[in-house]
Design a protein around this motif. Structure first.
Motif, short mmCIF file in Angstrom:
data_model
loop_
_atom_site.label_atom_id
_atom_site.label_comp_id
_atom_site.label_asym_id
_atom_site.label_seq_id
_atom_site.Cartn_x
_atom_site.Cartn_y
_atom_site.Cartn_z
N GLU A 68 0.78 -1.36 0.10
CA GLU A 68 -0.04 0.10 -0.01
C GLU A 68 0.92 1.23 0.08
N LYS A 69 1.35 1.35 -0.99
CA LYS A 69 2.29 2.76 -1.45
C LYS A 69 2.04 2.83 -2.68
N PRO A 70 2.37 4.28 -2.90
CA PRO A 70 2.40 4.60 -4.52
C PRO A 70 3.36 4.15 -5.33
N ASN A 71 3.19 3.84 -6.72
CA ASN A 71 4.54 3.56 -7.62
C ASN A 71 4.39 4.34 -8.74
N ARG A 72 5.07 5.49 -8.60
CA ARG A 72 4.76 6.55 -9.52
C ARG A 72 5.97 6.43 -10.63
N THR A 73 5.63 6.88 -11.82
CA THR A 73 6.68 7.03 -12.80
C THR A 73 6.37 8.21 -13.65
N ILE A 74 7.26 9.39 -13.59
CA ILE A 74 7.01 10.57 -14.47
C ILE A 74 7.98 10.51 -15.61
N HIS A 75 7.19 10.75 -16.79
CA HIS A 75 7.90 10.64 -18.09
C HIS A 75 7.85 12.19 -18.70
N ASP A 76 8.83 12.59 -19.45
CA ASP A 76 8.76 13.47 -20.00
C ASP A 76 8.75 13.64 -21.71
N ALA A 77 7.68 14.29 -22.27
CA ALA A 77 7.46 14.20 -23.40
C ALA A 77 8.35 14.99 -24.39
N GLU A 78 9.00 15.80 -23.94
CA GLU A 78 10.12 16.81 -24.48
C GLU A 78 9.51 17.71 -25.55
N ASN A 79 8.12 18.02 -25.06
CA ASN A 79 7.26 18.93 -26.09
C ASN A 79 6.87 18.22 -27.35
N GLY A 80 6.83 16.76 -27.37
CA GLY A 80 6.42 16.03 -28.28
C GLY A 80 5.32 15.12 -28.12
N THR A 81 4.69 14.46 -28.86
CA THR A 81 3.31 13.71 -28.56
C THR A 81 3.44 12.07 -28.39
N GLU A 82 4.54 11.65 -28.39
CA GLU A 82 4.91 10.19 -28.29
C GLU A 82 4.67 9.92 -26.62
#
Lengths: 355, 88
Positions: A68-82
């Motif tokens: 019971e803890k979050p499993n976060r991943t943040i991504h950067d699209a680097e101003n694209g749309t992929e």
């Protein structure tokens, strides 16, 4: 000033140990509890340890065996749309230089915490589903959305909207679309779509209130406060308290939200006005929460959460179906006393029948 | 060629419209190719979008197609962003 890259870092987290903040955050005194909770939310480095401790001492795992803890991943699209883009921060990693990434990580954590602590829900699916978000999506993108698997946030268009990771309620709104998808799965069109939107606003606002330690009468009940460019005449994107009053601007026009069924907007745009007519159930929730008083995430939030996740709503349910479900749930949870009367009155004030 | 873009939905649910008449533009041929591709890849009816995603209507010389975020083709995305930026 480049708003997307600036930001503040917590100051008091290095002084007060997390176990003490934990205690303080549950204090009777709301000011103390609120301050402690605020710090906890900001103190990303301590979060995993604290939640593990809290889970181990307060109650057993509800669904499955997921931790019971979050499993976060943040991504950067680097101003694209992929999507999802380049991974820039995983669970437990220290904050980096990009304030947008840090805000997204903290906002997802705050939302996870409300669902876990108040409603005993372990993530979006109730079983520890990883929380995935992408920031810096596209160029001058004045929007945020849930794509069915993850949250996506734009940097704003530079004219009307700032970075969509600024308001915590916006991030919580997007994550709640995930919760809805895994539970009532309200069809994103017409009245069920407006309910889908409203539920995201309700829990978005509750995350903000919980984070700030605010009672129902202290809360601003705004969605997207801090998101509008300083040149825009408005305070936010929506007002749950007074739908239709959030902005009135030369470029944006006037906030079109109704707060009563008499003013329901029939339209083919916006999937049948899902972001417009959500003002009606939003106001019903506000009226209920303020009539009950205290922390809105407790009784009012519990009723809404139980209805959303209870399995009894049709995916294409109407406002009246939803209202009736909240009345029944209130009687089940609290009997036919003040709460029951308050929920009946709230729906009546916005013109939605409950019988 | 007259190109109209209507954007609805999004987190704010705020509608935006823009039109561009390409007839007198020096790059009219580029616009034509872009618009033809974008329309060919569009749908006759609005697709059910993702929560808070923008919905778009692209109208080229009276013929309207629909598309929505995030499933836009490159040409649709480019056309929409150019019309919203350069049109009026």
């Amino acid at each position: 000033m480049d708003i997307t890259r600036s930001g503040h870092e917590p100051v008091f987290c290095t002084i007060v140990p997390p176990h003490l903040l934990d205690r303080l955050s549950q204090a009777e005194n709301q000011a103390v509890a609120g301050a402690a909770r605020r710090t906890l939310v900001q103190d990303e480095a301590n979060r995993a340890r604290r939640l593990t401790t809290a889970a181990g001492t307060t109650r057993p795992t509800i669904a499955g065996t997921a931790e019971e803890k979050p499993n976060r991943t943040i991504h950067d699209a680097e101003n694209g749309t992929e999507l999802p883009g380049t991974k820039v921060r995983s669970e437990g990693e220290e904050p980096g230089q990009d304030a947008t990434v840090n805000r997204a990580y903290a906002g997802l954590g705050a939302t996870f915490e409300l669902f876990l602590k108040s409603f005993k829900r372990n993530s979006i699916d109730g079983n520890g589903l990883p929380l995935i978000a992408t920031v810096h999506y596209d160029q001058n993108y004045g929007n945020a959305f849930w794509d069915g698997n993850q949250m996506v946030f734009g940097d704003g268009d530079g004219e009307v909207f700032l970075d969509f990771t600024i308001p915590v309620d916006v991030m919580a709104h997007e994550l709640t679309h995930g919760v809805t998808q895994y539970t009532a799965n309200l069809t994103y069109s017409g009245q069920s779509g407006a309910l889908n939107e409203s539920v995201s606003d309700v829990f978005g606002s509750l995350v903000k209130q919980y984070t700030l330690g605010q009672t129902a009468d202290q809360a601003d009940w705004l969605i997207g406060a801090g998101l509008l460019h300083e040149n825009v005449q408005g305070v936010a994107l929506r007002s749950m308290k007074e739908p239709g009053t959030a902005y009135d601007d030369d470029v944006l026009g006037k906030d079109p939200q109704p707060g009563h069924m008499d003013d329901y907007v029939d339209t083919e745009q916006d999937n049948g006005g899902v972001h417009i007519n959500s003002g009606i159930p939003n106001r019903a929730f506000y009226l209920l929460a303020t009539r009950l008083g205290g922390n809105a995430w407790e009784r009012a939030g519990q009723i809404w959460y139980d209805v959303l996740t209870g399995g009894d709503l049709a995916t294409d349910c109407t406002f009246a179906d939803f209202a009736k479900a909240t009345v029944d749930k209130t009687a089940e949870l609290y009997g036919e006393g003040d709460e029951h009367e308050a929920v009946l009155k709230a729906w009546s004030q916005v013109g939605v029948p409950t019988a | 060629m007259r190109i109209h873009v209507k954007r609805t939905g999004g987190f704010g649910g705020i509608e935006r419209n823009a039109t561009i008449d390409t007839s007198d533009l020096p790059d009219a041929e580029d616009w034509r190719a872009l618009a033809e591709h974008a329309v060919a890849e569009g749908r006759d009816t609005p697709p059910v979008g993702v929560p808070d995603g923008f919905c778009y209507q692209i109208t080229v010389d009276g013929h309207t197609v629909h598309c929505s975020d995030p499933r836009l083709t490159d040409d649709q995305r480019k056309l929409i962003s150019r019309v919203l930026k350069e049109g009026s």
